[in-house]
Design a protein around this motif. Structure first.
Motif, PDB file in Angstrom:
ATOM      1  N   THR A 331       0.749  -0.986   0.261  1.00 30.53           N
ATOM      2  CA  THR A 331      -0.078  -0.159   0.101  1.00 30.53           C
ATOM      3  C   THR A 331       0.887   0.986  -0.081  1.00 30.53           C
ATOM      4  N   GLY A 332       2.527   0.889   0.280  1.00 27.05           N
ATOM      5  CA  GLY A 332       3.036   2.926   0.328  1.00 27.05           C
ATOM      6  C   GLY A 332       2.854   3.199   1.509  1.00 27.05           C
ATOM      7  N   VAL A 333       1.865   2.690   2.418  1.00 31.06           N
ATOM      8  CA  VAL A 333       1.568   3.072   4.030  1.00 31.06           C
ATOM      9  C   VAL A 333       2.256   2.107   5.262  1.00 31.06           C
ATOM     10  N   LYS A 334       2.558   2.984   5.785  1.00 32.48           N
ATOM     11  CA  LYS A 334       2.908   1.806   7.259  1.00 32.48           C
ATOM     12  C   LYS A 334       1.529   1.700   7.778  1.00 32.48           C
ATOM     13  N   LEU A 335       1.335   0.551   8.281  1.00 38.22           N
ATOM     14  CA  LEU A 335      -0.478  -0.051   9.219  1.00 38.22           C
ATOM     15  C   LEU A 335      -0.551   0.637  10.369  1.00 38.22           C
ATOM     16  N   LYS A 336       0.218   1.371  11.208  1.00 37.70           N
ATOM     17  CA  LYS A 336       0.042   1.739  12.267  1.00 37.70           C
ATOM     18  C   LYS A 336      -0.720   3.532  12.140  1.00 37.70           C
ATOM     19  N   ASP A 337      -0.015   4.187  10.774  1.00 39.94           N
ATOM     20  CA  ASP A 337      -0.469   5.382  10.193  1.00 39.94           C
ATOM     21  C   ASP A 337      -2.183   5.383   9.684  1.00 39.94           C
ATOM     22  N   TYR A 338      -1.932   3.810   9.061  1.00 35.66           N
ATOM     23  CA  TYR A 338      -3.403   3.652   8.269  1.00 35.66           C
ATOM     24  C   TYR A 338      -4.644   3.313   9.418  1.00 35.66           C
ATOM     25  N   ILE A 339      -3.812   2.764  10.049  1.00 36.65           N
ATOM     26  CA  ILE A 339      -5.203   2.807  11.392  1.00 36.65           C
ATOM     27  C   ILE A 339      -6.221   3.803  11.850  1.00 36.65           C
ATOM     28  N   ILE A 340      -4.887   5.066  12.687  1.00 41.13           N
ATOM     29  CA  ILE A 340      -4.988   6.374  12.943  1.00 41.13           C
ATOM     30  C   ILE A 340      -5.616   7.124  11.436  1.00 41.13           C
ATOM     31  N   GLN A 341      -5.179   6.837  10.038  1.00 38.63           N
ATOM     32  CA  GLN A 341      -6.216   7.911   9.305  1.00 38.63           C
ATOM     33  C   GLN A 341      -7.183   7.419   9.461  1.00 38.63           C
ATOM     34  N   GLU A 342      -7.845   6.525   9.385  1.00 37.95           N
ATOM     35  CA  GLU A 342      -9.822   5.606   9.008  1.00 37.95           C
ATOM     36  C   GLU A 342      -9.853   5.954  10.151  1.00 37.95           C
ATOM     37  N   LYS A 343      -8.786   6.648  11.569  1.00 42.47           N
ATOM     38  CA  LYS A 343      -9.513   6.841  12.693  1.00 42.47           C
ATOM     39  C   LYS A 343     -10.582   7.594  12.620  1.00 42.47           C
ATOM     40  N   LEU A 344      -9.032   9.030  11.598  1.00 43.91           N
ATOM     41  CA  LEU A 344      -9.588  10.251  11.966  1.00 43.91           C
ATOM     42  C   LEU A 344     -10.670  10.893  10.606  1.00 43.91           C
ATOM     43  N   ARG A 345     -10.300  10.057   9.420  1.00 47.57           N
ATOM     44  CA  ARG A 345     -11.635   9.097   8.753  1.00 47.57           C
ATOM     45  C   ARG A 345     -12.676   9.790   8.975  1.00 47.57           C
ATOM     46  N   ALA A 346     -13.536   8.282   9.840  1.00 48.68           N
ATOM     47  CA  ALA A 346     -14.322   8.627  10.973  1.00 48.68           C
ATOM     48  C   ALA A 346     -14.546   9.663  11.667  1.00 48.68           C
ATOM     49  N   ALA A 347     -13.819  10.070  12.149  1.00 48.17           N
ATOM     50  CA  ALA A 347     -13.800  11.087  13.206  1.00 48.17           C
ATOM     51  C   ALA A 347     -14.478  12.668  12.541  1.00 48.17           C
ATOM     52  N   LYS A 348     -13.949  12.740  11.534  1.00 44.69           N
ATOM     53  CA  LYS A 348     -14.270  14.054  10.394  1.00 44.69           C
ATOM     54  C   LYS A 348     -15.066  13.589  10.182  1.00 44.69           C
ATOM     55  N   LEU A 349     -15.876  12.582   9.425  1.00 39.35           N
ATOM     56  CA  LEU A 349     -17.572  12.338   9.070  1.00 39.35           C
ATOM     57  C   LEU A 349     -18.137  13.207  11.227  1.00 39.35           C
ATOM     58  N   ARG A 350     -17.981  12.550  11.836  1.00 42.35           N
ATOM     59  CA  ARG A 350     -18.613  13.183  13.199  1.00 42.35           C
ATOM     60  C   ARG A 350     -19.209  14.356  13.394  1.00 42.35           C
ATOM     61  N   LEU A 351     -17.054  15.620  13.126  1.00 41.59           N
ATOM     62  CA  LEU A 351     -17.168  16.506  13.406  1.00 41.59           C
ATOM     63  C   LEU A 351     -18.574  17.496  12.562  1.00 41.59           C
ATOM     64  N   ILE A 352     -18.448  16.830  10.618  1.00 41.80           N
ATOM     65  CA  ILE A 352     -18.756  17.407   9.777  1.00 41.80           C
ATOM     66  C   ILE A 352     -20.142  17.075  10.196  1.00 41.80           C
ATOM     67  N   TYR A 353     -20.847  16.067  10.118  1.00 42.24           N
ATOM     68  CA  TYR A 353     -22.262  15.669  10.619  1.00 42.24           C
ATOM     69  C   TYR A 353     -22.802  15.957  11.686  1.00 42.24           C
ATOM     70  N   SER A 354     -22.457  15.681  13.268  1.00 43.09           N
ATOM     71  CA  SER A 354     -22.253  15.744  14.037  1.00 43.09           C
ATOM     72  C   SER A 354     -22.123  16.351  15.201  1.00 43.09           C
ATOM     73  N   ASP A 355     -23.159  16.776  16.769  1.00 51.82           N
ATOM     74  CA  ASP A 355     -22.745  18.220  17.339  1.00 51.82           C
ATOM     75  C   ASP A 355     -22.561  16.951  18.388  1.00 51.82           C
ATOM     76  N   ASP A 356     -21.803  16.176  18.626  1.00 52.66           N
ATOM     77  CA  ASP A 356     -20.988  15.164  19.361  1.00 52.66           C
ATOM     78  C   ASP A 356     -19.995  15.808  19.802  1.00 52.66           C
ATOM     79  N   SER A 357     -19.605  15.331  21.045  1.00 52.96           N
ATOM     80  CA  SER A 357     -18.590  16.905  21.631  1.00 52.96           C
ATOM     81  C   SER A 357     -17.181  15.470  21.402  1.00 52.96           C
TER      82      SER A 357
END
Length: 397
Positions: A331-357
């Motif tokens: 993939t050209g991406v370290k697995l540790k970095d991929y895990i963080i990026q996927e978590k942040l990708r999902a978190a960004k959706l919550r930041l965009i579309y929800s009022d969650d703290s």
């Protein structure tokens, strides 16, 4: 090559006459290949002098007549060269009738005009200009010099200012730029879920008014959206030729549509096709390495947990070293970095579309604390979660 030779080549390529005049407007010679056909410029002296009056020593020009007729104007020393008329449309019969009527040609005599692609005519005019005057420029410079004069630019500035004033007075806003960013980012990443969500957003504002005709407005908007989507798909890894071919096909369908609803359907389907193509490309890449595909699937399943390479490797039945090396190589991406990026990708959706703290979002995706979430977010996004939500979050209509 002499000027005479060049003019003969021009008429062989575009099948349009080249008239040469002296400084007083006296005709010196005509290069043509249509035999006894009526000569428009000889028949309409006033129109001919109007074209001659536009000639400039510093730049060649194109001059438009009607909807699809162009002339080239080139000054070389004391001589002026008029190239044309040339028709940009394939419907040369209608163009010929228009010219016969506009210049009072004998309707009982045959008259024809050749179809010439814009770029070909422009290059012929530029070649002639460089030969007779030494002026060198490209097609875009020629078009701007011909049709974007100071009066036109001043008029456009007035129109822009008027449009801004009207919008402010009517409290009319354009559709949010951040919504467009979310829409295009979803295509670039092949994220069908995010694309669907972005298209369902309700917001204050509307697409800019591009035409007074509703159907033409819909078509202009569709062309712009499809063009943007094609570029996002290319950024997501789709081959440019494929992306352009998809755009060409959908835009032709849009052009032929006679109903706003059909136009809208084609526009949204084009976006979906691009998004699915990027998604399939990613899936195909995963299929090349079953271990990588299985690892990505497991990350997705356990996105809300505290994930470590050792945990993933144990569940996949391989060593952590082998898993990390294989994942990084494929993939050209370290697995540790991929895990963080996927978590942040999902978190960004919550930041965009929800009022969650921020605390709730942090714990929802396995970060040890809000500060841990904030540090990782700023490391990868160059802004804090709060700044991201302020900039990209969906605003209440």
């Amino acid at each position: 090559m002499t000027t005479q030779q060049l003019c003969r080549h021009i008429i062989c390529l575009i099948h349009a006459p080249v008239h040469v005049y002296d400084g007083d407007g006296t005709l010196l010679t005509v290069y043509e290949d249509y035999g006894e056909q009526q000569d428009l410029l000889l028949a309409d002296d006033a129109f001919c002098r109007q074209l001659l009056g536009k000639a400039r020593a510093d730049t060649p020009l194109l001059c438009a007549e009607g909807d699809a007729i162009l002339y080239g104007i080139v000054r070389g020393g004391s001589e002026v060269y008029l190239v044309g008329p040339c028709c940009l449309s394939q419907d040369t019969t209608q163009a010929a009738r228009y010219l016969q009527q506009s210049h009072r040609l004998d309707r009982s005599q045959p008259y024809s005009v050749s179809t010439v692609p814009l770029e070909l005519l422009a290059h012929m005019v530029l070649m002639l200009a460089e030969t007779v005057s030494g002026v060198s420029m490209d097609v875009n410079q020629l078009l701007r010099a011909s049709f974007c004069d100071d009066q036109m630019l001043a008029d456009m500035q007035r129109r822009i200012q008027q449009a801004m004033y009207d919008n402010q007075e009517q409290v009319t806003l354009h559709n949010p730029y951040q919504q467009e960013l979310r829409e295009q980012d979803s295509i670039r990443t092949g994220n069908l879920e995010l694309l669907t969500a972005s298209l369902q957003e309700v917001y204050v504002g509307r697409v800019g008014r591009l035409s007074a005709d509703p159907l033409r407005q819909a078509k202009y908007n569709a062309v712009a959206v499809i063009a943007l989507a094609s570029r996002s798909a290319i950024a997501g890894g789709i081959q440019p030729e494929l992306a352009f071919s998809v755009a060409d096909t959908f835009i032709r369908q849009v052009d032929e549509a006679r109903n706003e609803a059909v136009v809208m359907a084609y526009m949204r389907q084009a976006e979906m096709e691009y998004c699915k193509a990027v998604h399939s490309l990613s899936a195909a890449a995963d299929a090349e390495q079953p271990l990588v595909a299985a690892c990505k699937a497991l990350v997705m399943q356990k996105l809300h947990a505290k994930l470590e390479v050792q945990t993933l490797a144990r569940e996949l039945g391989v060593t952590p070293k082998h898993l990390s090396a294989t994942f990084s190589r494929k993939t050209g991406v370290k697995l540790k970095d991929y895990i963080i990026q996927e978590k942040l990708r999902a978190a960004k959706l919550r930041l965009i579309y929800s009022d969650d703290s921020y605390d709730d979002i942090a714990y929802a995706y396995g970060f040890s604390s809000q500060s841990h979430f904030g540090r990782e977010f700023k490391k990868w996004e160059s802004m804090t979660p709060g700044q991201y939500r302020k900039q990209y979050g969906q605003k209440e209509p």
